[in-house]
Design a protein around this motif. Structure first.
Motif, PDB file in Angstrom:
ATOM      1  N   LEU A   1      -5.300   4.729  -7.852  1.00  0.00           N
ATOM      2  CA  LEU A   1      -6.185   5.875  -7.978  1.00  0.00           C
ATOM      3  C   LEU A   1      -5.365   7.140  -7.840  1.00  0.00           C
ATOM      4  CD1 LEU A   1      -8.960   7.333  -8.041  1.00  0.00           C
ATOM      5  CD2 LEU A   1      -9.063   7.009  -5.555  1.00  0.00           C
ATOM      6  N   ALA A   2      -5.434   8.004  -8.843  1.00  0.00           N
ATOM      7  CA  ALA A   2      -4.748   9.294  -8.815  1.00  0.00           C
ATOM      8  C   ALA A   2      -5.800  10.376  -9.073  1.00  0.00           C
ATOM      9  CB  ALA A   2      -3.646   9.358  -9.868  1.00  0.00           C
TER      10      ALA A   2
ATOM     11  N   LEU B   1       0.840  -1.203   0.000  1.00  0.00           N
ATOM     12  CA  LEU B   1       0.000   0.000   0.000  1.00  0.00           C
ATOM     13  C   LEU B   1       0.871   1.247   0.000  1.00  0.00           C
ATOM     14  CD1 LEU B   1      -2.759   1.435   0.330  1.00  0.00           C
ATOM     15  CD2 LEU B   1      -2.473   1.179   2.805  1.00  0.00           C
ATOM     16  N   LYS B   2       0.599   2.167  -0.926  1.00  0.00           N
ATOM     17  CA  LYS B   2       1.319   3.434  -1.006  1.00  0.00           C
ATOM     18  C   LYS B   2       0.308   4.569  -1.143  1.00  0.00           C
ATOM     19  CE  LYS B   2       5.415   1.458  -3.251  1.00  0.00           C
ATOM     20  NZ  LYS B   2       6.320   1.524  -4.428  1.00  0.00           N
TER      21      LYS B   2
ATOM     22  N   VAL C   1      -3.826  13.557  -4.687  1.00  0.00           N
ATOM     23  CA  VAL C   1      -3.620  12.391  -3.846  1.00  0.00           C
ATOM     24  C   VAL C   1      -3.549  11.160  -4.735  1.00  0.00           C
ATOM     25  CG1 VAL C   1      -6.108  12.034  -3.475  1.00  0.00           C
ATOM     26  CG2 VAL C   1      -4.469  11.126  -1.825  1.00  0.00           C
ATOM     27  N   ARG C   2      -2.699  10.226  -4.363  1.00  0.00           N
ATOM     28  CA  ARG C   2      -2.531   8.996  -5.138  1.00  0.00           C
ATOM     29  C   ARG C   2      -2.509   7.797  -4.183  1.00  0.00           C
ATOM     30  NH1 ARG C   2      -0.458   7.595 -10.199  1.00  0.00           N
ATOM     31  NH2 ARG C   2      -0.043   9.806 -10.611  1.00  0.00           N
ATOM     32  N   TYR C   3      -3.321   6.788  -4.532  1.00  0.00           N
ATOM     33  CA  TYR C   3      -3.358   5.536  -3.780  1.00  0.00           C
ATOM     34  C   TYR C   3      -2.928   4.409  -4.705  1.00  0.00           C
ATOM     35  CZ  TYR C   3      -6.445   8.148  -0.596  1.00  0.00           C
ATOM     36  OH  TYR C   3      -6.977   9.089   0.264  1.00  0.00           O
ATOM     37  N   ALA C   4      -2.147   3.495  -4.162  1.00  0.00           N
ATOM     38  CA  ALA C   4      -1.742   2.326  -4.946  1.00  0.00           C
ATOM     39  C   ALA C   4      -1.669   1.123  -4.017  1.00  0.00           C
ATOM     40  CB  ALA C   4      -0.383   2.559  -5.615  1.00  0.00           C
ATOM     41  N   VAL C   5      -2.283   0.005  -4.449  1.00  0.00           N
ATOM     42  CA  VAL C   5      -2.248  -1.241  -3.691  1.00  0.00           C
ATOM     43  C   VAL C   5      -1.804  -2.332  -4.649  1.00  0.00           C
ATOM     44  CG1 VAL C   5      -3.527  -2.865  -2.246  1.00  0.00           C
ATOM     45  CG2 VAL C   5      -4.161  -0.437  -2.254  1.00  0.00           C
TER      46      VAL C   5
END
Length: 461
Positions: A296-297, A260-261, A277-281
């Motif tokens: 998700l960016a 998770l980042k 904001v950016r989410y990465a899994v």
């Protein structure tokens, strides 16, 4: 007979003797006086610095609605001072059903000589304890006699460096099976003028209980924020959080997140602010299903800074007021008017909601969505029509364009992952106009303009 008086003898320079004792005494006097003066100055500076820090902390904690500063005192000494604070954690009772209170004590050593810490204005060692003796005794037991360390060195220029270390521990409840254990957390915070740097690292924690187990970590947090001035609540900078693994298992249904980042970016662009904001899994496993490479960016761009700053201040002040009042009052007419003015100014500034990327799946076989939404019609908004416009008129001010893109393999992978294998009849989706072929890609476009929804350029009834 006349006697000629003997002239007085004078010492030549070579005859003068150097007195080490006198020199050392003079130096000691000067140094001692300088140290006394400097200590007195740094004593006042330390008080000013810590008092300002408390004021900022009080404002920040109060606006959070989670913690309230109940009391703060400063006892000033010549070489050492003590600052005490009592914090109340909202809606969290202690073992006796009373509001949970934390006792924070800052032991302050005045500069300029700070021993092993070197030279600076002040050395601050912070001690945090629970006001409830039973709760504190349980924490002492969990830490195995070790104590958290929070040490701040305030330099000669006013910059401060804080080192944090929370020791490893294990918590068990008497008569209850299972335990909660954690590894030591370490961190550093540097504040220099209007710039703040943070860096924390935590190997994680582990839960073991009948029928339930879990693990979190390792985790790292780092970032930099720079404010334009002391009143700037927006600032510019980046924050990054990485979590290697989070696992929760109840019986035979484990849920696991891996890789998770999370990152955020706030930037000033002239009179506007851009927030992203950016989410990465990397991997999610749950209920026998597995999703890979979720990303998700999202960003909010072209936000007018002045009304955004006022709204941030309004929200902070409102939360602080509600947190300190048992029966929060309604907004005053003046507050309602200012809130309406700022929201309108923010909307008329033409903000942009941008979806840079929403994706799922392996590279080359992923499903991607991107696009943006704007408010070109917001220039028509006024204080007079704001409360009278019909929903359809408000929606007519919105313009949005989004695009979905994938490959046949990616679409089938997604359908199989979601357990919808029958939905992967690609040709049927193409023939119905739901998807279009563009080379080796399958695409679908969605638009909203003048109150009308379009899919692949065709009106949606």
């Amino acid at each position: 007979m006349t006697r000629t008086p003997t002239p007085p003898r004078t010492r030549t320079a070579s005859a003068r003797r150097f007195s080490p004792a006198l020199a050392l005494g003079t130096a000691a006097l000067l140094l001692g006086g300088g140290y006394v003066g400097a200590t007195a100055i740094f004593s006042s500076r330390a008080q000013d610095t810590t008092q300002q820090a408390v004021q900022q902390l009080t404002s920040t904690l109060g606006s959070s609605g989670v913690v309230e500063v109940e009391k703060s005192e400063y006892h000033k000494g010549f070489t050492d001072s003590t600052q005490t604070m009592t914090l109340i954690v909202q809606d969290t009772p202690d073992g006796n059903g009373q509001p949970l209170r934390l006792l924070v004590t800052n032991h302050i050593k005045h500069g300029p000589l700070l021993g092993a810490a070197g030279v600076g204005q002040a050395l601050v060692d912070t001690d945090i304890r629970f006001a409830d003796p039973k709760t504190q005794a349980a924490l002492d037991k969990a830490f195995g006699g070790q104590k958290p360390v929070i040490r701040t060195v305030v330099g000669l220029t006013g910059a401060s460096d804080t080192a944090v270390r929370i020791p490893a521990g294990k918590f068990t409840e008497e008569g209850q099976p299972g335990d909660l254990s954690w590894q030591p957390l370490t961190g550093a915070v540097r504040v220099a003028g209007l710039k703040t740097n943070v860096a924390f690292s935590w190997p994680g924690l582990f839960l073991n209980a009948p029928g339930t187990s879990g693990a979190v970590g390792p985790m790292k947090l780092s970032g930099t924020t720079t404010r334009a001035n002391k009143d700037d609540l927006l600032g510019s900078g980046q924050m990054n959080l990485t979590l290697d693994r989070l696992t929760v298992s109840q019986g035979t249904q484990p849920v696991t997140f891996s890789g998770l980042k999370v990152s955020s970016d706030s930037r000033r662009d002239g009179n506007f602010q851009n927030l992203a904001v950016r989410y990465a899994v990397a991997d999610v496993s749950a209920a026998g299903r597995n999703l890979k490479n979720l990303e998700l960016a999202l960003s909010f761009d072209h936000l007018a800074r002045e009304p955004l700053q006022r709204l941030a201040r309004f929200a902070q002040d409102l939360q602080a007021t509600q947190a300190s009042s048992k029966s929060p009052a309604d907004l005053t007419p003046a507050q309602e008017k200012q809130l309406e003015t700022d929201v309108l100014a923010l909307l008329r500034g033409q903000p942009v909601l941008r979806l840079s990327r929403l994706s799922l799946g392996q590279p080359g076989r992923d499903v991607q969505v991107s696009g943006q939404a704007t408010l070109p019609g917001a220039s028509r908004l006024t204080a007079e029509n704001w409360n009278t416009l019909a929903p359809a008129e408000l929606m007519s001010m919105v313009s949005a364009d989004f695009k979905l893109s994938t490959s046949e393999a990616g679409l089938r992978d997604l359908a199989a992952t979601l357990g919808q294998g029958q939905a992967a009849d690609v040709q049927t989706l193409v023939d119905s106009g739901t998807l279009k072929r563009e080379g080796n890609k399958l695409v679908a476009t969605f638009s909203f303009k003048d109150g009308q929804m379009l899919m692949n350029g065709q009106p949606v009834q």
